[in-house]
Design a protein around this motif. Structure first.
Motif, PDB file in Angstrom:
ATOM      1  N   MET A 187      -1.548  34.450  -6.136  1.00 13.99           N
ATOM      2  CA  MET A 187      -1.091  34.290  -4.774  1.00 13.99           C
ATOM      3  C   MET A 187       0.262  34.967  -4.619  1.00 13.99           C
ATOM      4  N   GLU A 188       0.478  35.459  -3.447  1.00 16.34           N
ATOM      5  CA  GLU A 188       1.775  36.036  -3.133  1.00 16.34           C
ATOM      6  C   GLU A 188       2.661  34.958  -2.528  1.00 16.34           C
ATOM      7  N   SER A 189       3.949  35.117  -2.644  1.00 20.08           N
ATOM      8  CA  SER A 189       4.895  34.133  -2.145  1.00 20.08           C
ATOM      9  C   SER A 189       4.637  33.804  -0.678  1.00 20.08           C
ATOM     10  N   GLY A 190       4.547  32.519  -0.364  1.00 14.24           N
ATOM     11  CA  GLY A 190       4.357  32.072   1.007  1.00 14.24           C
ATOM     12  C   GLY A 190       2.933  32.164   1.523  1.00 14.24           C
ATOM     13  N   GLU A 191       2.006  32.607   0.693  1.00 11.49           N
ATOM     14  CA  GLU A 191       0.628  32.815   1.107  1.00 11.49           C
ATOM     15  C   GLU A 191      -0.154  31.499   1.025  1.00 11.49           C
ATOM     16  N   SER A 192      -0.960  31.205   2.038  1.00 11.42           N
ATOM     17  CA  SER A 192      -1.825  30.025   2.000  1.00 11.42           C
ATOM     18  C   SER A 192      -3.019  30.310   1.095  1.00 11.42           C
ATOM     19  N   ASP A 193      -3.700  29.252   0.665  1.00 14.81           N
ATOM     20  CA  ASP A 193      -4.915  29.442  -0.134  1.00 14.81           C
ATOM     21  C   ASP A 193      -5.924  30.295   0.624  1.00 14.81           C
ATOM     22  N   GLU A 194      -6.147  29.990   1.899  1.00 13.40           N
ATOM     23  CA  GLU A 194      -7.136  30.730   2.684  1.00 13.40           C
ATOM     24  C   GLU A 194      -6.798  32.217   2.761  1.00 13.40           C
ATOM     25  N   THR A 195      -5.535  32.533   2.992  1.00  7.27           N
ATOM     26  CA  THR A 195      -5.117  33.934   3.060  1.00  7.27           C
ATOM     27  C   THR A 195      -5.281  34.616   1.709  1.00  7.27           C
ATOM     28  N   ALA A 196      -4.907  33.919   0.637  1.00  7.59           N
ATOM     29  CA  ALA A 196      -5.020  34.487  -0.705  1.00  7.59           C
ATOM     30  C   ALA A 196      -6.482  34.740  -1.075  1.00  7.59           C
ATOM     31  N   VAL A 197      -7.353  33.787  -0.788  1.00  7.81           N
ATOM     32  CA  VAL A 197      -8.775  33.958  -1.099  1.00  7.81           C
ATOM     33  C   VAL A 197      -9.344  35.139  -0.325  1.00  7.81           C
ATOM     34  N   THR A 198      -9.061  35.207   0.965  1.00 10.91           N
ATOM     35  CA  THR A 198      -9.555  36.307   1.795  1.00 10.91           C
ATOM     36  C   THR A 198      -9.095  37.652   1.250  1.00 10.91           C
ATOM     37  N   ARG A 199      -7.813  37.762   0.929  1.00 15.08           N
ATOM     38  CA  ARG A 199      -7.258  39.017   0.416  1.00 15.08           C
ATOM     39  C   ARG A 199      -7.865  39.370  -0.935  1.00 15.08           C
ATOM     40  N   GLU A 200      -7.897  38.411  -1.861  1.00  9.27           N
ATOM     41  CA  GLU A 200      -8.397  38.683  -3.212  1.00  9.27           C
ATOM     42  C   GLU A 200      -9.872  39.064  -3.206  1.00  9.27           C
ATOM     43  N   VAL A 201     -10.684  38.358  -2.423  1.00  7.36           N
ATOM     44  CA  VAL A 201     -12.109  38.699  -2.370  1.00  7.36           C
ATOM     45  C   VAL A 201     -12.285  40.125  -1.854  1.00  7.36           C
ATOM     46  N   THR A 202     -11.558  40.492  -0.826  1.00  7.46           N
ATOM     47  CA  THR A 202     -11.656  41.855  -0.293  1.00  7.46           C
ATOM     48  C   THR A 202     -11.217  42.878  -1.337  1.00  7.46           C
ATOM     49  N   GLU A 203     -10.078  42.625  -2.005  1.00  9.01           N
ATOM     50  CA  GLU A 203      -9.584  43.567  -3.021  1.00  9.01           C
ATOM     51  C   GLU A 203     -10.545  43.707  -4.194  1.00  9.01           C
ATOM     52  N   GLU A 204     -11.133  42.591  -4.637  1.00  9.81           N
ATOM     53  CA  GLU A 204     -11.933  42.602  -5.863  1.00  9.81           C
ATOM     54  C   GLU A 204     -13.418  42.887  -5.648  1.00  9.81           C
ATOM     55  N   THR A 205     -13.906  42.733  -4.393  1.00  8.64           N
ATOM     56  CA  THR A 205     -15.343  42.909  -4.173  1.00  8.64           C
ATOM     57  C   THR A 205     -15.692  43.827  -3.012  1.00  8.64           C
ATOM     58  N   GLY A 206     -14.735  44.148  -2.152  1.00 10.88           N
ATOM     59  CA  GLY A 206     -15.023  44.943  -0.966  1.00 10.88           C
ATOM     60  C   GLY A 206     -15.610  44.137   0.178  1.00 10.88           C
ATOM     61  N   LEU A 207     -15.721  42.819   0.011  1.00 13.48           N
ATOM     62  CA  LEU A 207     -16.334  41.971   1.023  1.00 13.48           C
ATOM     63  C   LEU A 207     -15.281  41.239   1.855  1.00 13.48           C
ATOM     64  N   SER A 208     -15.565  41.075   3.137  1.00 11.70           N
ATOM     65  CA  SER A 208     -14.758  40.210   4.000  1.00 11.70           C
ATOM     66  C   SER A 208     -15.473  38.867   4.064  1.00 11.70           C
ATOM     67  N   VAL A 209     -14.698  37.784   3.987  1.00  8.87           N
ATOM     68  CA  VAL A 209     -15.291  36.451   3.967  1.00  8.87           C
ATOM     69  C   VAL A 209     -14.572  35.500   4.904  1.00  8.87           C
ATOM     70  N   THR A 210     -15.293  34.462   5.287  1.00  3.45           N
ATOM     71  CA  THR A 210     -14.701  33.303   5.924  1.00  3.45           C
ATOM     72  C   THR A 210     -14.610  32.237   4.848  1.00  3.45           C
ATOM     73  N   VAL A 211     -13.420  31.707   4.645  1.00  4.22           N
ATOM     74  CA  VAL A 211     -13.189  30.726   3.586  1.00  4.22           C
ATOM     75  C   VAL A 211     -13.600  29.342   4.075  1.00  4.22           C
TER      76      VAL A 211
END
Length: 94
Positions: free
Chosen positions: A1-25
Motif C-alpha cells: 500500500m502507498e501512504s494514505g491509501e485505503s484498502d479499496e484503492t490499494a486493491v484496485t490499483r494492485e489488481v490493475t497493475e498485476e493483471t490488467g483488470l479493472s475491478v470493483t472491490v
C-alpha cells in the motif's frame, strides 16, 4: 500500500497493475500473515468483481490464467493458499 491509501484503492490499483483488470472491490474474505525481512506482512484478501480489462501477467509474473479447482490442484501454490481459500469458501468452481 502507498501512504494514505485505503484498502479499496490499494486493491484496485494492485489488481490493475498485476493483471490488467479493472475491478470493483467487495467484502473482506480473510487475512494472512507472511514473514517479512523486518517482521511480518499482514495481507488482507478481498472479493472482487471484474469490470473490464484483458487478463495479462504483470511484470513480476511469467504467466496468469483463470483456472477451475481441478487445474488449481495441479499447480504449485504458496504454503497454506489452498487451505485459506477453502476456509474462506473462495476456491474456484469445478
Amino acid at each position: 500500500m502507498e501512504s494514505g491509501e485505503s484498502d479499496e484503492t490499494a486493491v484496485t490499483r494492485e489488481v490493475t497493475e498485476e493483471t490488467g483488470l479493472s475491478v470493483t472491490v467487495g467484502r473482506l474474505v480473510g487475512s494472512v500473515e507472511r514473514p517479512a525481512p523486518n517482521g511480518v506482512f499482514l495481507i488482507f484478501d478481498y472479493e472482487c468483481q471484474v469490470t473490464s480489462g484483458v487478463l495479462r501477467a504483470g511484470d513480476d509474473a511469467s504467466d496468469v490464467a483463470w483456472v477451475d479447482s481441478a487445474t488449481l490442484a495441479t499447480l504449485p501454490t504458496a504454503d497454506g493458499l489452498v487451505q485459506a481459500l477453502s476456509d474462506w469458501n473462495c476456491l474456484p468452481r469445478a
